[in-house]
Motif scaffolding. Structure first.
Motif, PDB file in Angstrom:
ATOM      1  N   TRP A  95     -83.557  -2.973-116.061  1.00 18.05           N
ATOM      2  CA  TRP A  95     -82.746  -2.949-117.169  1.00 18.05           C
ATOM      3  C   TRP A  95     -82.517  -4.326-117.531  1.00 18.05           C
ATOM      4  N   ASP A  96     -82.888  -4.531-119.073  1.00 16.71           N
ATOM      5  CA  ASP A  96     -83.023  -5.544-119.901  1.00 16.71           C
ATOM      6  C   ASP A  96     -81.671  -5.703-120.646  1.00 16.71           C
ATOM      7  N   PRO A  97     -80.437  -6.519-120.196  1.00 19.40           N
ATOM      8  CA  PRO A  97     -79.334  -6.365-121.037  1.00 19.40           C
ATOM      9  C   PRO A  97     -79.150  -7.046-122.293  1.00 19.40           C
TER      10      PRO A  97
ATOM     11  N   ASP B  62     -81.086  -4.348-124.121  1.00 20.98           N
ATOM     12  CA  ASP B  62     -80.053  -2.762-123.946  1.00 20.98           C
ATOM     13  C   ASP B  62     -81.413  -1.591-123.880  1.00 20.98           C
TER      14      ASP B  62
ATOM     15  N   GLY C 272     -79.124   1.132-114.669  1.00 20.22           N
ATOM     16  CA  GLY C 272     -79.278   0.625-116.228  1.00 20.22           C
ATOM     17  C   GLY C 272     -78.186   1.214-117.132  1.00 20.22           C
TER      18      GLY C 272
ATOM     19  N   PRO D 174     -75.410   0.474-120.371  1.00 24.01           N
ATOM     20  CA  PRO D 174     -74.558  -0.414-120.737  1.00 24.01           C
ATOM     21  C   PRO D 174     -73.724  -0.783-119.885  1.00 24.01           C
ATOM     22  N   ASP D 175     -73.067   0.376-118.822  1.00 21.85           N
ATOM     23  CA  ASP D 175     -72.084   0.165-117.743  1.00 21.85           C
ATOM     24  C   ASP D 175     -72.951  -0.135-116.361  1.00 21.85           C
ATOM     25  N   LEU D 176     -74.205   0.009-116.227  1.00 27.31           N
ATOM     26  CA  LEU D 176     -75.006  -0.103-115.032  1.00 27.31           C
ATOM     27  C   LEU D 176     -74.700   0.847-114.039  1.00 27.31           C
TER      28      LEU D 176
ATOM     29  N   PRO E  89     -75.701  -6.713-112.316  1.00 32.65           N
ATOM     30  CA  PRO E  89     -76.595  -7.385-113.458  1.00 32.65           C
ATOM     31  C   PRO E  89     -77.480  -7.906-112.925  1.00 32.65           C
TER      32      PRO E  89
END
Length: 281
Positions: free
Chosen positions: A20-22, A25, A238, A240-242, A275
């Motif tokens: 996941w690439d925060p 997104d 992944g 927004p809230d993982l 994260p």
């Protein structure tokens, strides 16, 4: 069977390395033998596919944008404008890259293996932003899953033919005191890619097992997600809230692959991830 969804329907030969690439997104994953880097934005459904010049084991975000790529002949940097340069170039005949992960300090821990999977033909190395390389494990067979405990005191690692998830203590940048955390029993598949959740539990995909397992920090098995694709390869949290668990799969070597083999799957609300840091280079 676990309640899953097909996030991206694909026919990847060897899907791997979901991350996941925060900053964007999006989820990044690769088709190792298809030499492709995939991205997927679950909010919009937007997808991209980029072909590389070599087989690659992993693609991870960088702090300044772009990607770090674990490629057949070494580790390279891909800038946001598409410019490529080698960070570490070390071609070895018969060897290719496999899984990689970014440590809490921003270094890249990159694995290799021989195409014929010969024992001792692979390595695990640590690379820093300036291209300095340290060999962590000089002799493995199929270097696979890599992850860190939430407090950064433990390293989890898979050399697939051993059928084990191993754990190391971390002494600064050194991994010491290697020991088994859990062993996968005969007939249940081989451990492949892994991720660590916010509770410190280790989730591991089972090649030829059609499953993802969750182990506690003490090595106890406490959850199994059964999936229809027999060659599950790796997993990562992944969204927004993982909280959504993304799972890559493979079609290679299957005479009659399941229709979702080679696709990117997702189990919504499976848990809570950590994260993931970006590579500092």
């Amino acid at each position: 069977m676990t309640a899953y969804e097909v996030a991206v329907r694909a026919a990847a030969s060897l899907g791997e390395g979901p991350t996941w690439d925060p900053a964007a997104d999006r989820l990044i994953w690769v088709d190792v033998l298809g030499s492709r880097v995939h991205t997927y934005d679950p909010a919009t459904g937007r997808r991209t596919v980029r072909t590389t010049d070599q087989h690659l084991g992993a693609a991870k975000p960088r702090t300044g944008g772009g990607l770090v790529l674990n490629l057949r002949d070494g580790v390279g940097l891909l800038d946001p404008d598409g410019t490529f340069r080698w960070l570490h170039h070390e071609p070895v005949p018969g060897r290719r890259a496999n899984d990689a992960a970014v440590a809490p300090d921003g270094s890249l821990w990159a694995g290799t293996m021989r195409y014929d999977e010969a024992a001792g033909g692979g390595t695990l190395s640590r690379l820093t932003a300036d291209g300095a390389v340290e060999t962590v494990l000089p002799s493995v067979a199929v270097s696979n899953g890599i992850g860190w405990s939430p407090d950064g005191s433990r390293l989890y690692y898979v050399d697939s033919p051993t059928r084990r998830i191993d754990v190391f203590d971390l002494d600064g940048e050194r991994a010491v005191n290697r020991r088994p955390l859990a062993e996968i029993e005969e007939g249940a598949g081989f451990p492949d890619g892994l991720t660590v959740d916010a509770e410190g539990c280790v989730w591991v995909a089972l090649w030829d097992g059609g499953a993802v397992r969750r182990y506690t920090p003490d090595g106890d098995l406490d959850r199994v997600l059964l999936l229809p694709a027999p060659r599950t390869t790796a997993c990562a949290f992944g969204g927004p809230d993982l909280t959504d668990l993304y799972i890559t799969t493979a079609r290679i070597g299957l005479d009659r692959p399941h229709p979702v083999s080679g696709s990117l799957l997702v189990v919504p609300g499976a848990g809570k991830g950590l994260p993931q840091p970006a590579f500092a280079g």
